[in-house]
Design a protein around this motif. Structure first.
Motif, PDB file in Angstrom:
ATOM      1  N   LEU A 237       0.843  -1.203   0.000  1.00 45.01           N
ATOM      2  CA  LEU A 237       0.000   0.000   0.000  1.00 45.01           C
ATOM      3  C   LEU A 237       0.873   1.246   0.000  1.00 45.01           C
ATOM      4  CD1 LEU A 237      -2.439  -1.029   2.898  1.00 45.01           C
ATOM      5  CD2 LEU A 237      -2.914  -1.223   0.442  1.00 45.01           C
ATOM      6  N   ARG A 238       0.560   2.171  -0.877  1.00 51.31           N
ATOM      7  CA  ARG A 238       1.184   3.499  -0.826  1.00 51.31           C
ATOM      8  C   ARG A 238       0.261   4.411  -0.024  1.00 51.31           C
ATOM      9  NH1 ARG A 238       4.987   5.630  -3.754  1.00 51.31           N
ATOM     10  NH2 ARG A 238       4.809   4.086  -5.438  1.00 51.31           N
ATOM     11  N   LEU A 239       0.774   4.980   1.053  1.00 52.08           N
ATOM     12  CA  LEU A 239      -0.043   5.745   1.984  1.00 52.08           C
ATOM     13  C   LEU A 239       0.541   7.148   2.172  1.00 52.08           C
ATOM     14  CD1 LEU A 239      -0.461   2.767   4.446  1.00 52.08           C
ATOM     15  CD2 LEU A 239      -2.270   3.726   3.004  1.00 52.08           C
ATOM     16  N   PRO A 240      -0.223   8.078   2.728  1.00 47.96           N
ATOM     17  CA  PRO A 240       0.244   9.466   2.813  1.00 47.96           C
ATOM     18  C   PRO A 240       1.553   9.674   3.569  1.00 47.96           C
ATOM     19  CG  PRO A 240      -2.117   9.380   3.161  1.00 47.96           C
ATOM     20  CD  PRO A 240      -1.644   7.964   3.106  1.00 47.96           C
ATOM     21  N   HIS A 241       1.795   8.877   4.623  1.00 53.71           N
ATOM     22  CA  HIS A 241       2.988   9.079   5.436  1.00 53.71           C
ATOM     23  C   HIS A 241       4.057   8.003   5.251  1.00 53.71           C
ATOM     24  CE1 HIS A 241      -0.324  11.169   7.653  1.00 53.71           C
ATOM     25  NE2 HIS A 241       0.580  12.117   7.645  1.00 53.71           N
ATOM     26  N   GLY A 242       3.832   7.081   4.352  1.00 51.06           N
ATOM     27  CA  GLY A 242       4.790   5.997   4.145  1.00 51.06           C
ATOM     28  C   GLY A 242       4.148   4.892   3.336  1.00 51.06           C
ATOM     29  N   HIS A 243       4.536   3.659   3.610  1.00 49.52           N
ATOM     30  CA  HIS A 243       3.914   2.546   2.900  1.00 49.52           C
ATOM     31  C   HIS A 243       3.539   1.459   3.900  1.00 49.52           C
ATOM     32  CE1 HIS A 243       8.128   1.011   3.052  1.00 49.52           C
ATOM     33  NE2 HIS A 243       7.527  -0.162   3.187  1.00 49.52           N
ATOM     34  N   GLY A 244       2.828   0.468   3.417  1.00 50.53           N
ATOM     35  CA  GLY A 244       2.412  -0.628   4.286  1.00 50.53           C
ATOM     36  C   GLY A 244       2.216  -1.897   3.494  1.00 50.53           C
ATOM     37  N   VAL A 245       2.033  -2.990   4.223  1.00 49.50           N
ATOM     38  CA  VAL A 245       1.687  -4.288   3.649  1.00 49.50           C
ATOM     39  C   VAL A 245       0.461  -4.784   4.396  1.00 49.50           C
ATOM     40  CG1 VAL A 245       2.379  -6.696   3.382  1.00 49.50           C
ATOM     41  CG2 VAL A 245       4.043  -4.872   2.950  1.00 49.50           C
ATOM     42  N   VAL A 246      -0.551  -5.218   3.649  1.00 43.74           N
ATOM     43  CA  VAL A 246      -1.767  -5.717   4.281  1.00 43.74           C
ATOM     44  C   VAL A 246      -1.995  -7.164   3.878  1.00 43.74           C
ATOM     45  CG1 VAL A 246      -3.304  -4.963   2.406  1.00 43.74           C
ATOM     46  CG2 VAL A 246      -4.206  -5.257   4.727  1.00 43.74           C
ATOM     47  N   SER A 247      -2.495  -7.947   4.837  1.00 41.17           N
ATOM     48  CA  SER A 247      -2.896  -9.332   4.609  1.00 41.17           C
ATOM     49  C   SER A 247      -4.374  -9.434   4.943  1.00 41.17           C
ATOM     50  CB  SER A 247      -2.077 -10.270   5.507  1.00 41.17           C
ATOM     51  OG  SER A 247      -2.618 -11.578   5.480  1.00 41.17           O
ATOM     52  N   LEU A 248      -5.169  -9.955   4.012  1.00 43.23           N
ATOM     53  CA  LEU A 248      -6.619 -10.030   4.175  1.00 43.23           C
ATOM     54  C   LEU A 248      -7.075 -11.464   3.955  1.00 43.23           C
ATOM     55  CD1 LEU A 248      -7.314  -6.825   2.089  1.00 43.23           C
ATOM     56  CD2 LEU A 248      -7.678  -7.017   4.564  1.00 43.23           C
ATOM     57  N   ARG A 249      -7.732 -12.019   4.970  1.00 50.33           N
ATOM     58  CA  ARG A 249      -8.144 -13.429   4.920  1.00 50.33           C
ATOM     59  C   ARG A 249      -9.650 -13.513   5.188  1.00 50.33           C
ATOM     60  NH1 ARG A 249      -4.830 -17.595   6.329  1.00 50.33           N
ATOM     61  NH2 ARG A 249      -3.516 -16.115   7.470  1.00 50.33           N
ATOM     62  N   PRO A 250     -10.421 -14.120   4.268  1.00 50.43           N
ATOM     63  CA  PRO A 250     -11.867 -14.221   4.501  1.00 50.43           C
ATOM     64  C   PRO A 250     -12.204 -15.272   5.545  1.00 50.43           C
ATOM     65  CG  PRO A 250     -11.247 -15.342   2.462  1.00 50.43           C
ATOM     66  CD  PRO A 250     -10.000 -14.682   2.974  1.00 50.43           C
ATOM     67  N   THR A 251     -13.122 -14.942   6.449  1.00 49.10           N
ATOM     68  CA  THR A 251     -13.674 -15.901   7.412  1.00 49.10           C
ATOM     69  C   THR A 251     -15.196 -15.769   7.332  1.00 49.10           C
ATOM     70  OG1 THR A 251     -13.933 -14.509   9.376  1.00 49.10           O
ATOM     71  CG2 THR A 251     -11.699 -15.304   8.900  1.00 49.10           C
TER      72      THR A 251
END
Length: 490
Positions: A237-251
């Motif tokens: 993810l490119r975000l306003p103050h830096g970057h991130g990594v997201v993990s999304l798992r359906p339940t």
């Protein structure tokens, strides 16, 4: 909806979770506000008051219920289904514009005066932009308090508060607990997470069929930017103050979300963008009821109700990928995008998986050499023209964009036809009524189902599906055997 007292009372008395986020119930005797599905015994009708937002309830002097946690309910579907001033403002507030640029910055992006924005938000939501942003800061603070080991001072500033004192006062006022008490309650029986990782649940309105949602994101994912790993969809993810990594798992009852951020101030924005990408604030009951009125779609809806529209975390990124995908296979589109990422994207570290880059900024892509692109000259022109317009800010595909204006601007570009415009409208702008009538998969589905296959005739038939034609697209696509329709096995 909150103005229809009789309907709200019925929802509260039946504890109907479908209305969570549509309105909030405040109780005069306890000075607490709840979501409609709160498990406690419903109060007497004479003691109920209804508000359109958590911010309005807070401004009226009510505090959040500790049982049902109304601040953590799904958002109102209205803000993703409308394109008027209030809906655009709400999407921008969720994307952190008020915290970054203040109310004047919000008004500038919307193209209205500060006074007009404040007046319309107050009239429809019972709270102005500052109160709405404050409610979001309180929820962000709660997430950080309960899911991280940050010092409280760090939580305060990461949540967007200007001082620790304001942070303490707001948390106490909204939740009737101090930050320390909130953390103590949350840590009882909690499970540790990796350092620097924030784990939380993303709620949604049932039903939700995850197959096409995650299947589409995975099948079209750009190597290095997106991956399916350990039973979860992961991306940078490119975000306003830096970057991130997201993990999304359906339940079955939520989406399990893990976020790793370089700057905690981006937490609320990252959550908002992930919710938007997964279309978690949709009202599947309303969508499916209307689509089921068509006898052709009814069996498809009954088979797998609650399909969502796979969207994006970055409108400009998706627009570029849409052009790369013109008249080529999914595999070819991924290859083209991967080459751009490797050449112009910013490298990132991902100890938990195989992600390597952020998708390139538009200003970085503006410097690409068209001769290096392995596709026809006409499409090179389309891509470079689009990138130049996005880099210059001439076309806005962000959270607060004007859908009609964006469509007109895109259609004016060379090589951008109805398929590209409607694909961008559906997945980047989030228009629930976008319709890719000329899409090959849609035409195959129409043929097999006995629907008109010519775009004009299909558009005429699809008028009965409005304003949910983007959801009809998901049900039509699901009739095929393409990998977008299923989550891959590990």
């Amino acid at each position: 909806m909150y103005e229809c007292v009789e309907r709200c009372v019925r929802a509260v008395q039946s504890k109907d979770a479908r209305f969570d986020g549509w309105f909030f119930t405040a109780v005069l005797t306890t000075r607490i506000y709840c979501r409609p599905s709160c498990p406690v015994v419903p109060p007497k009708v004479k003691n109920m008051r209804f508000y359109p937002s958590a911010a309005a309830a807070q401004q009226a002097g009510f505090r959040a219920c500790k049982r049902c946690r109304p601040d953590a309910s799904p958002g109102s579907p209205e803000w993703n289904d409308r394109a008027d001033l209030v809906a655009r403002a709400m999407r921008l507030i969720a994307d952190g514009v008020v915290d970054r640029d203040g109310v004047p910055g919000l008004a500038t992006q919307l193209g209205y005066s500060v006074r007009q924005v404040q007046r319309q938000l107050q009239a429809e939501l019972g709270a102005g932009p500052l109160a709405l942003a404050r409610a979001q800061r309180a929820q962000t603070a709660r997430v950080l308090i309960e899911t991280s080991d940050l010092q409280m001072a760090d939580v305060a500033f990461a949540s967007g508060f200007s001082s620790v004192r304001t942070f303490n006062e707001t948390v106490q006022e909204v939740f009737a607990l101090s930050p320390t008490e909130l953390r103590g309650r949350a840590h009882r029986g909690s499970h540790p997470t990796a350092p620097g990782t924030i784990s939380l649940r993303l709620p949604f309105r049932a039903p939700l069929t995850p197959d096409n949602l995650f299947g589409h994101l995975i099948a079209t994912g750009v190597p290095g930017v997106e991956e399916w790993h350990g039973g979860a969809y992961r991306r940078t993810l490119r975000l306003p103050h830096g970057h991130g990594v997201v993990s999304l798992r359906p339940t079955p009852d939520h989406i399990a979300c893990q976020l790793s951020l370089t700057d905690q101030r981006d937490l609320a924005i990252a959550i908002s963008r992930c919710r938007r990408m997964l279309d978690l604030d949709a009202d599947p009951v309303a969508v499916d009821e209307l689509l089921s009125e068509d006898p052709v779609l009814a069996p498809l809806v009954a088979k797998a109700p609650g399909r969502r529209v796979p969207r994006t975390v970055d409108g400009a990124e998706f627009a570029v990928r849409a052009v790369l995908g013109q008249q080529v296979s999914t595999a070819a589109a991924r290859t083209h995008a991967s080459r751009l990422v490797q050449a112009y994207g910013e490298p990132v570290d991902d100890p938990a998986g195989g992600l390597t880059h952020l998708f390139p900024r538009m200003d970085a892509l503006a410097g690409l050499d068209p001769e290096t692109l392995a596709f026809p000259q006409s499409r090179r022109t389309t891509l470079t023209t689009l990138v130049a317009a996005l880099a210059a800010g001439e076309i806005d595909l962000g959270a607060g964009s004007d859908w009609d204006r964006a469509r007109e601007q895109l259609a004016a570009l060379p090589g951008v036809g109805p398929w590209t415009v409607e694909s961008i409208a559906m997945r980047a702008l989030g228009d629930p009524d976008a319709f890719v009538a000329s899409d090959l998969g849609i035409r195959y589905a129409a043929r097999d189902l006995g629907l008109p296959t010519a775009p004009k005739a299909l558009i005429a038939h699809a008028r009965a599906w409005r304003p949910w034609r983007a959801y009809a697209v998901q049900y039509l696509w699901a009739t095929g055997e393409h990998p977008i329709n299923r989550i891959p096995a590990e």
